[in-house]
Design an enzyme around this catalytic site. Structure first.
Site, PDB file in Angstrom:
ATOM      1  N   ASN A 207     -12.732  -3.118   2.936  1.00  0.00           N
ATOM      2  CA  ASN A 207     -13.641  -1.982   3.038  1.00  0.00           C
ATOM      3  C   ASN A 207     -14.604  -2.090   1.868  1.00  0.00           C
ATOM      4  O   ASN A 207     -14.180  -2.040   0.711  1.00  0.00           O
ATOM      5  CB  ASN A 207     -12.869  -0.666   2.976  1.00  0.00           C
ATOM      6  CG  ASN A 207     -11.966  -0.483   4.178  1.00  0.00           C
ATOM      7  OD1 ASN A 207     -12.337  -0.825   5.300  1.00  0.00           O
ATOM      8  ND2 ASN A 207     -10.775   0.053   3.963  1.00  0.00           N
TER       9      ASN A 207
ATOM     10  N   HIS B  10      -6.897  -5.795   2.431  1.00  0.00           N
ATOM     11  CA  HIS B  10      -5.763  -5.169   3.120  1.00  0.00           C
ATOM     12  C   HIS B  10      -5.184  -6.219   4.067  1.00  0.00           C
ATOM     13  O   HIS B  10      -5.905  -6.703   4.956  1.00  0.00           O
ATOM     14  CB  HIS B  10      -6.210  -3.989   3.982  1.00  0.00           C
ATOM     15  CG  HIS B  10      -6.769  -2.813   3.241  1.00  0.00           C
ATOM     16  ND1 HIS B  10      -6.039  -1.661   3.013  1.00  0.00           N
ATOM     17  CD2 HIS B  10      -7.994  -2.594   2.697  1.00  0.00           C
ATOM     18  CE1 HIS B  10      -6.805  -0.780   2.370  1.00  0.00           C
ATOM     19  NE2 HIS B  10      -7.989  -1.309   2.168  1.00  0.00           N
TER      20      HIS B  10
ATOM     21  N   HIS C  23     -10.260  -5.400  -2.949  1.00  0.00           N
ATOM     22  CA  HIS C  23      -8.897  -5.584  -2.432  1.00  0.00           C
ATOM     23  C   HIS C  23      -8.960  -5.972  -0.966  1.00  0.00           C
ATOM     24  O   HIS C  23      -9.780  -5.452  -0.210  1.00  0.00           O
ATOM     25  CB  HIS C  23      -8.041  -4.327  -2.629  1.00  0.00           C
ATOM     26  CG  HIS C  23      -8.675  -3.055  -2.163  1.00  0.00           C
ATOM     27  ND1 HIS C  23      -9.660  -2.417  -2.882  1.00  0.00           N
ATOM     28  CD2 HIS C  23      -8.466  -2.308  -1.057  1.00  0.00           C
ATOM     29  CE1 HIS C  23     -10.036  -1.311  -2.239  1.00  0.00           C
ATOM     30  NE2 HIS C  23      -9.328  -1.233  -1.113  1.00  0.00           N
TER      31      HIS C  23
ATOM     32  N   GLY D  48     -15.625   3.248   3.976  1.00  0.00           N
ATOM     33  CA  GLY D  48     -14.534   4.091   3.473  1.00  0.00           C
ATOM     34  C   GLY D  48     -13.822   3.521   2.263  1.00  0.00           C
ATOM     35  O   GLY D  48     -12.652   3.836   2.023  1.00  0.00           O
TER      36      GLY D  48
ATOM     37  N   ASP E 150       0.850  -1.190   0.000  1.00  0.00           N
ATOM     38  CA  ASP E 150       0.000   0.000   0.000  1.00  0.00           C
ATOM     39  C   ASP E 150       0.889   1.246   0.000  1.00  0.00           C
ATOM     40  O   ASP E 150       1.895   1.324   0.692  1.00  0.00           O
ATOM     41  CB  ASP E 150      -0.911  -0.008   1.232  1.00  0.00           C
ATOM     42  CG  ASP E 150      -2.057   0.976   1.105  1.00  0.00           C
ATOM     43  OD1 ASP E 150      -3.214   0.537   1.016  1.00  0.00           O
ATOM     44  OD2 ASP E 150      -1.801   2.210   1.079  1.00  0.00           O
TER      45      ASP E 150
HETATM   46  P1  AMP Z   1      -9.828   1.400   0.441  1.00  0.00           P
HETATM   47  O1  AMP Z   1     -10.091   2.625   1.263  1.00  0.00           O
HETATM   48  O2  AMP Z   1     -10.140   0.133   1.169  1.00  0.00           O
HETATM   49  O3  AMP Z   1     -10.469   1.484  -0.912  1.00  0.00           O
HETATM   50  O4  AMP Z   1      -8.259   1.354   0.247  1.00  0.00           O
HETATM   51  C1  AMP Z   1      -7.582   1.798  -0.888  1.00  0.00           C
HETATM   52  C2  AMP Z   1      -6.117   1.688  -0.573  1.00  0.00           C
HETATM   53  O5  AMP Z   1      -5.396   1.786  -1.782  1.00  0.00           O
HETATM   54  C3  AMP Z   1      -5.587   2.785   0.358  1.00  0.00           C
HETATM   55  O6  AMP Z   1      -5.019   2.183   1.510  1.00  0.00           O
HETATM   56  C4  AMP Z   1      -4.552   3.498  -0.504  1.00  0.00           C
HETATM   57  O7  AMP Z   1      -3.446   3.935   0.246  1.00  0.00           O
HETATM   58  C5  AMP Z   1      -4.188   2.441  -1.516  1.00  0.00           C
HETATM   59  N1  AMP Z   1      -3.705   2.928  -2.790  1.00  0.00           N
HETATM   60  C6  AMP Z   1      -4.307   3.824  -3.618  1.00  0.00           C
HETATM   61  N2  AMP Z   1      -3.579   4.007  -4.727  1.00  0.00           N
HETATM   62  C7  AMP Z   1      -2.498   3.195  -4.605  1.00  0.00           C
HETATM   63  C8  AMP Z   1      -1.367   2.922  -5.445  1.00  0.00           C
HETATM   64  N3  AMP Z   1      -1.200   3.538  -6.618  1.00  0.00           N
HETATM   65  N4  AMP Z   1      -0.451   2.029  -5.009  1.00  0.00           N
HETATM   66  C9  AMP Z   1      -0.605   1.410  -3.828  1.00  0.00           C
HETATM   67  N5  AMP Z   1      -1.645   1.619  -3.000  1.00  0.00           N
HETATM   68  C10 AMP Z   1      -2.580   2.507  -3.377  1.00  0.00           C
END
Ligand code: AMP
Length: 113
Positions: free
Chosen positions: A86, A101, A99, A92, A30
């Site tokens: 999420n 986490h 995905h 959020g 991330d």
């Molecule tokens: P969510 O809020 O569950 O949709 O999480 C999206 C996650 O994607 C967040 O933790 C971001 O920091 C991560 N994220 C967004 N863009 C990128 C990227 N280009 N590379 C790696 N992580 C990303």
């Protein structure tokens, strides 16, 4: 989906710190880590969230879980880890590509925020 950032990462059109890939699943670090280990584990196929995964996606959901467990071992998370999805605005969800986490490397509190 051409305008999905995670599809672009899976297709290597956008750089990311990839830690795993196979024909169905990709994992990368991330960009804004919330723990010493913070990986995102995604299906290559564009599925917008857990609620839109269908019967045909059950094999890839199982594959995601197996990859998570394997990566947790490889990242040395013997003491434990947390797996978070999420789904939707109340949770959020910012990126509309399913995905998981994988968070670890520190003590977690409960309930989550
Ligand atoms: P969510 O809020 O569950 O949709 O999480 C999206 C996650 O994607 C967040 O933790 C971001 O920091 C991560 N994220 C967004 N863009 C990128 C990227 N280009 N590379 C790696 N992580 C990303």
């Amino acid at each position: 989906m051409s305008d999905c950032i995670f599809c672009q990462i899976a297709a290597k059109e956008v750089p990311a710190d990839l830690v795993y890939e196979d024909d169905q699943v990709v994992a990368f670090r991330d960009i804004n880590p919330q723990a010493p280990v913070h990986l995102l584990v995604i299906p290559r196929k564009h599925i917008s969230g857990l609620d839109t995964a269908g019967e045909a996606d059950l094999p890839v959901l199982g594959r995601l879980a197996a990859v998570v467990a394997d990566l947790a071992r490889k990242e040395g998370l013997e003491a434990g880890y947390r797996l978070v999805v999420n789904n939707g605005p109340d949770a959020g969800q910012a990126v509309e590509h399913l995905h998981y986490h994988l968070l670890g490397g520190r003590k977690m509190s409960w309930p989550p925020g």
